[in-house]
Design a protein around this motif. Sequence first.
Motif, PDB file in Angstrom:
ATOM      1  N   ASP A  53      18.075  13.341  23.743  1.00  0.00           N
ATOM      2  CA  ASP A  53      16.881  12.526  23.993  1.00  0.00           C
ATOM      3  C   ASP A  53      16.736  12.170  25.464  1.00  0.00           C
ATOM      4  O   ASP A  53      15.633  12.157  26.007  1.00  0.00           O
ATOM      5  CB  ASP A  53      16.926  11.245  23.156  1.00  0.00           C
ATOM      6  CG  ASP A  53      16.767  11.520  21.672  1.00  0.00           C
ATOM      7  OD1 ASP A  53      16.132  12.536  21.320  1.00  0.00           O
ATOM      8  OD2 ASP A  53      17.292  10.731  20.867  1.00  0.00           O
ATOM      9  N   ASN A  54      17.858  11.850  26.116  1.00  0.00           N
ATOM     10  CA  ASN A  54      17.826  11.437  27.517  1.00  0.00           C
ATOM     11  C   ASN A  54      19.135  11.874  28.173  1.00  0.00           C
ATOM     12  O   ASN A  54      20.206  11.426  27.770  1.00  0.00           O
ATOM     13  CB  ASN A  54      17.641   9.925  27.614  1.00  0.00           C
ATOM     14  CG  ASN A  54      17.503   9.446  29.037  1.00  0.00           C
ATOM     15  OD1 ASN A  54      18.445   9.509  29.828  1.00  0.00           O
ATOM     16  ND2 ASN A  54      16.327   8.940  29.385  1.00  0.00           N
ATOM     17  N   VAL A  55      19.046  12.737  29.171  1.00  0.00           N
ATOM     18  CA  VAL A  55      20.241  13.301  29.800  1.00  0.00           C
ATOM     19  C   VAL A  55      21.058  12.225  30.501  1.00  0.00           C
ATOM     20  O   VAL A  55      22.293  12.180  30.372  1.00  0.00           O
ATOM     21  CB  VAL A  55      19.869  14.428  30.791  1.00  0.00           C
ATOM     22  CG1 VAL A  55      21.088  14.860  31.605  1.00  0.00           C
ATOM     23  CG2 VAL A  55      19.297  15.622  30.042  1.00  0.00           C
ATOM     24  N   LEU A  56      20.402  11.327  31.242  1.00  0.00           N
ATOM     25  CA  LEU A  56      21.142  10.287  31.968  1.00  0.00           C
ATOM     26  C   LEU A  56      21.888   9.375  31.006  1.00  0.00           C
ATOM     27  O   LEU A  56      23.074   9.096  31.203  1.00  0.00           O
ATOM     28  CB  LEU A  56      20.191   9.467  32.841  1.00  0.00           C
ATOM     29  CG  LEU A  56      20.838   8.275  33.582  1.00  0.00           C
ATOM     30  CD1 LEU A  56      21.975   8.743  34.478  1.00  0.00           C
ATOM     31  CD2 LEU A  56      19.783   7.515  34.379  1.00  0.00           C
ATOM     32  N   THR A  57      21.214   8.917  29.962  1.00  0.00           N
ATOM     33  CA  THR A  57      21.864   8.053  28.977  1.00  0.00           C
ATOM     34  C   THR A  57      23.028   8.778  28.315  1.00  0.00           C
ATOM     35  O   THR A  57      24.092   8.179  28.078  1.00  0.00           O
ATOM     36  CB  THR A  57      20.848   7.598  27.910  1.00  0.00           C
ATOM     37  OG1 THR A  57      19.785   6.893  28.559  1.00  0.00           O
ATOM     38  CG2 THR A  57      21.492   6.688  26.884  1.00  0.00           C
ATOM     39  N   THR A  58      22.857  10.049  28.023  1.00  0.00           N
ATOM     40  CA  THR A  58      23.928  10.834  27.411  1.00  0.00           C
ATOM     41  C   THR A  58      25.115  10.952  28.351  1.00  0.00           C
ATOM     42  O   THR A  58      26.274  10.823  27.923  1.00  0.00           O
ATOM     43  CB  THR A  58      23.410  12.232  27.013  1.00  0.00           C
ATOM     44  OG1 THR A  58      22.348  12.081  26.072  1.00  0.00           O
ATOM     45  CG2 THR A  58      24.517  13.078  26.393  1.00  0.00           C
ATOM     46  N   LEU A  59      24.850  11.191  29.628  1.00  0.00           N
ATOM     47  CA  LEU A  59      25.929  11.258  30.623  1.00  0.00           C
ATOM     48  C   LEU A  59      26.697   9.943  30.662  1.00  0.00           C
ATOM     49  O   LEU A  59      27.938   9.922  30.659  1.00  0.00           O
ATOM     50  CB  LEU A  59      25.351  11.570  32.004  1.00  0.00           C
ATOM     51  CG  LEU A  59      26.333  11.585  33.174  1.00  0.00           C
ATOM     52  CD1 LEU A  59      27.308  12.751  33.056  1.00  0.00           C
ATOM     53  CD2 LEU A  59      25.575  11.643  34.507  1.00  0.00           C
ATOM     54  N   LEU A 106      19.627  16.253  35.123  1.00  0.00           N
ATOM     55  CA  LEU A 106      19.036  14.951  35.448  1.00  0.00           C
ATOM     56  C   LEU A 106      17.646  15.108  36.049  1.00  0.00           C
ATOM     57  O   LEU A 106      17.329  16.130  36.661  1.00  0.00           O
ATOM     58  CB  LEU A 106      19.936  14.197  36.419  1.00  0.00           C
ATOM     59  CG  LEU A 106      21.322  13.805  35.898  1.00  0.00           C
ATOM     60  CD1 LEU A 106      22.146  13.172  37.013  1.00  0.00           C
ATOM     61  CD2 LEU A 106      21.215  12.856  34.715  1.00  0.00           C
ATOM     62  N   LYS A 107      16.845  14.063  35.889  1.00  0.00           N
ATOM     63  CA  LYS A 107      15.503  14.041  36.465  1.00  0.00           C
ATOM     64  C   LYS A 107      15.386  12.891  37.453  1.00  0.00           C
ATOM     65  O   LYS A 107      15.999  11.843  37.276  1.00  0.00           O
ATOM     66  CB  LYS A 107      14.444  13.858  35.370  1.00  0.00           C
ATOM     67  CG  LYS A 107      14.274  15.057  34.472  1.00  0.00           C
ATOM     68  CD  LYS A 107      13.169  14.854  33.464  1.00  0.00           C
ATOM     69  CE  LYS A 107      13.559  13.867  32.392  1.00  0.00           C
ATOM     70  NZ  LYS A 107      12.658  13.876  31.229  1.00  0.00           N
ATOM     71  N   GLY A 108      14.591  13.107  38.479  1.00  0.00           N
ATOM     72  CA  GLY A 108      14.314  12.066  39.456  1.00  0.00           C
ATOM     73  C   GLY A 108      12.843  12.088  39.811  1.00  0.00           C
ATOM     74  O   GLY A 108      12.052  12.821  39.192  1.00  0.00           O
TER      75      GLY A 108
END
Length: 199
Positions: free
Chosen positions: A72-78, A32-34
């Motif tokens: 494409d996006n780790v948060l959306t995938t989670l 994740l990124k913040g």
Amino acid sequence: MKISELHAIFLRHPVVTTDSRMCPKNSIFFALKGERFNGNLFASEALKAGCAYAVVDETVDGMEDERIIRVDNVLTTLQNLATYHREKLKIPIIAITGTNGKTTTKELIAIGLSREFKVAYTQGNFNNHIGVPLTLLTMNKTHEIGVIEMGANHLGEIKELCEIAKPNYGLITNVGKAHLEGFGSFENVIRAKCELYEY
């Protein structure tokens, strides 16, 4: 990679971590990124520490490992993985929100239900767009019911959490004048909490 394929990997490695310093053996690391951190930078470390796979959305120099899953996006995938998993479990889920008393109410409901059922429930106050998916991913076929706490400080957040967790039942503890800087007005606080009711 399709969510169904990632879910198949998850079923073989059913522990998820977002902290490269806490990597149980054979878990899956979600990078994740913040605002002040970028988990992609620690994917290789997570694999060395014991994770079976790392899910990333950026390629970092030296990151060449067949155990790295690029999305494409780790948060959306989670979140999508959690929803897919929740749908496969087919157990009733109770969602709890409110200005005050969410955590206490969640604990009391979980304790009460655990007298008759195997209950999975939010640990601590993991009640946001990251915590709710992580809670869903702790559930397995042994669980008979789930209790999910949902927090928010902006309009639309409870609606988003409902779309992830797909609760069958909802409980609003109360509505008070909190997080007004995020909601803008008390009327918006009411609207936000009612997103659970409307769902």
